[in-house]
Design an enzyme around this catalytic site. Sequence first.
Site, PDB file in Angstrom:
ATOM      1  N   ASP A   1      21.582  30.005  28.262  1.00 15.47           N
ATOM      2  CA  ASP A   1      21.065  31.380  28.255  1.00 15.47           C
ATOM      3  C   ASP A   1      20.156  31.616  29.453  1.00 15.47           C
ATOM      4  OD1 ASP A   1      20.945  31.131  24.751  1.00 15.47           O
ATOM      5  OD2 ASP A   1      22.189  32.526  25.884  1.00 15.47           O
TER       6      ASP A   1
ATOM      7  N   ASP B   1      27.003  36.155  19.174  1.00 16.35           N
ATOM      8  CA  ASP B   1      25.812  35.429  19.597  1.00 16.35           C
ATOM      9  C   ASP B   1      24.556  36.056  19.015  1.00 16.35           C
ATOM     10  OD1 ASP B   1      24.384  34.806  22.952  1.00 16.35           O
ATOM     11  OD2 ASP B   1      23.867  34.034  20.961  1.00 16.35           O
TER      12      ASP B   1
END
Length: 218
Positions: free
Chosen positions: A35, A175
Amino acid sequence: MEFGIVPSILSADFTRLGDQVREAEGAGAQRIQVDVMDGHFVPNITMGPMIVEAVRRSTSLPVEAHLMISNPEQYIVDFAEAGADVIIVHQEASPHLHRLIQQIKASGKMAGVALNPSTPVLLLEDILSLLDMALVMTVNPGFGGQQFIPEMLPKIKQLRTMLEQRDLHCDIEVDGGIQEAVVPLVVQAGAKLLVAGSAVYNQHESVVEAITRLRNAL
Ligand code: DX5
């Protein structure tokens, strides 16, 4: 129904990142997600190409670079050279998404586009055939450990229908807030790849126990 778990290293123990990635690979993870946050597109600052490169050296699994950054076009080459296999950009971050997807593909990588919870899937309609993956954010991006937004389930179904109507084979990834109880809901809605951070990397159980529990959650 087939699905894969994609651990997000955002919740991992960075003092032993390589081990944490290898544990996930050993437990049957399908990919690893990194991320990337710039403190501008999202209100948090995390990691860049150097961490993608370190994860690349720690696993043979495909590595996703999820770019939650502004001006992603300036960094595609850096993440490609760092070893990302899939580069995911946000629809909200680029007015020239068609060109950006071309740029990712020209770097030899798979292209994914992510949608924030408030962004309708119809905005992908004209580029859907170019995508290898479409990511439906099920939390507002920026932090791990948030609650799953159930209003995203119809959106996943709508995206699946759009793909089926066009006979396209783009993977649907979700997600954010993915926990054991949520797995059947998102898989039945059409998700194939489930990113999980705090459900995989936590103090309650080992990575192997966590991934095994998620994979058996259907
Ligand atoms: C949030 C990130 C997610 C996050 C998921 O912006 O994109 O990948 O790490 O963490 P959990 O699974 O804890 O919600």
